[in-house]
Design a protein around this motif. Sequence first.
Motif: not given
Ligand code: APR
Length: 225
Positions: A8-10, A13-15, A19-22, A26-28, A84-86, A102-104, A169-172, A210-212
Motif C-alpha cells: 500500500g501507499a506506505g 512514503a520513504e520515496s 499516503t492517503f490516511r495518517g 492525501l485524504w486529510n 499493489t494498491q499503489n 489492483v487499483h490501476g 504499508g497499508t492501513s487495510l 518503516n518499510a525501509c
Molecule cells: N513504511 C511502512 N508503512 C508506512 C510508512 C512507512 N514509511 N509510512 C506510513 N505507513 C503506513 C501507515 O501506517 C498506514 O498504515 O502505510 C499505511 C498507509 O495507509 P493508507 O494511507 O490508508 O494507504 P493504503 O492502505 O494503501 O490505502 C488503500 O485507499 O484511497 C484508497 O485507492 C487508495 O490504494 C489506496 C487505498
Amino acid sequence: MKIVVLSGAGISAESGLPTFRGAGGLWNGVRAETLATPEAFADDPQRVLDFYNFRRAMVRDAEPNAAHRAVAALEQRHQVTVVTQNVDNLHERAGSTDVLHVHGEIMTARSSRTPSLKLAMQDRDIRLGDLAEDGAQLRPDVVWFGETVRHIDDSLDRIRAADRFLVVGTSLQVWPVADWVHHAVNAGERVIVAPELARCPDGFDWLRGNACEHVPRVAERWLDA
Ligand code: APR
C-alpha cells in the motif's frame, strides 16, 4: 518458494509520495468522493485531472526506495508476485516483474468511455480536451471508489498459493483488498510491516516500523530460506 507481497501507499512514503490516511495523508481535510469517483470526474473533470496530474508529477520525480528494491531482489531466487494498491510505478522501476495493480496505474491514461483504450502518460499531463481514439475525454487509468477492483482472481490465487506473505504499508481500510490478508492459508510465514495498525490481522507477525527498515531484513532472510 512462492512469495506474495501486498503493498500500500506506505511502501512509497520513504520515496516522498504521500499516503492517503495518517500524517500528511492525501485524504486529510479532503473528501475522497470529490476527487476519486466517476461522479467527481463528471462534475468537475478539471479538478480531478489537476489532482492526478499533481500526483503523477510527484511519481515522476520519486525514486524507488530500499523496500521496493528488496522486494525486487527476492526474484533472484523466488517466484514473486507484487499485489499493489499503489498506482505509482516504483515497484517496476525497482525491478519487480510481476506486479498486479489492483487499483490501476497513474502513469497510464484511458478513454473515459472505453476502458480498454489506454495511453502511456509517462511524461505528460492529461488535459481537458485530450481525447482517446474513440473521441472521449482521457482520464487516469486508476480505479475510483465505486469502480471494479482489478486482478481479483489472480491476486487471490497467488495469495492462497503463497509460501511466504509480506504485507507492507497499508492501513487495510479499503475493501476488497483488506480482506485478502485472510486468504494466505498455505503461507509458512505471514509478516506485516507498518508503523501503526488499527489491528494486526490474525496469524501475522507485525514488524512495527518503516518499510525501509524492515523489508530489506525480511527479504534478506527469505533469500537465504
Ligand atoms: N513504511 C511502512 N508503512 C508506512 C510508512 C512507512 N514509511 N509510512 C506510513 N505507513 C503506513 C501507515 O501506517 C498506514 O498504515 O502505510 C499505511 C498507509 O495507509 P493508507 O494511507 O490508508 O494507504 P493504503 O492502505 O494503501 O490505502 C488503500 O485507499 O484511497 C484508497 O485507492 C487508495 O490504494 C489506496 C487505498
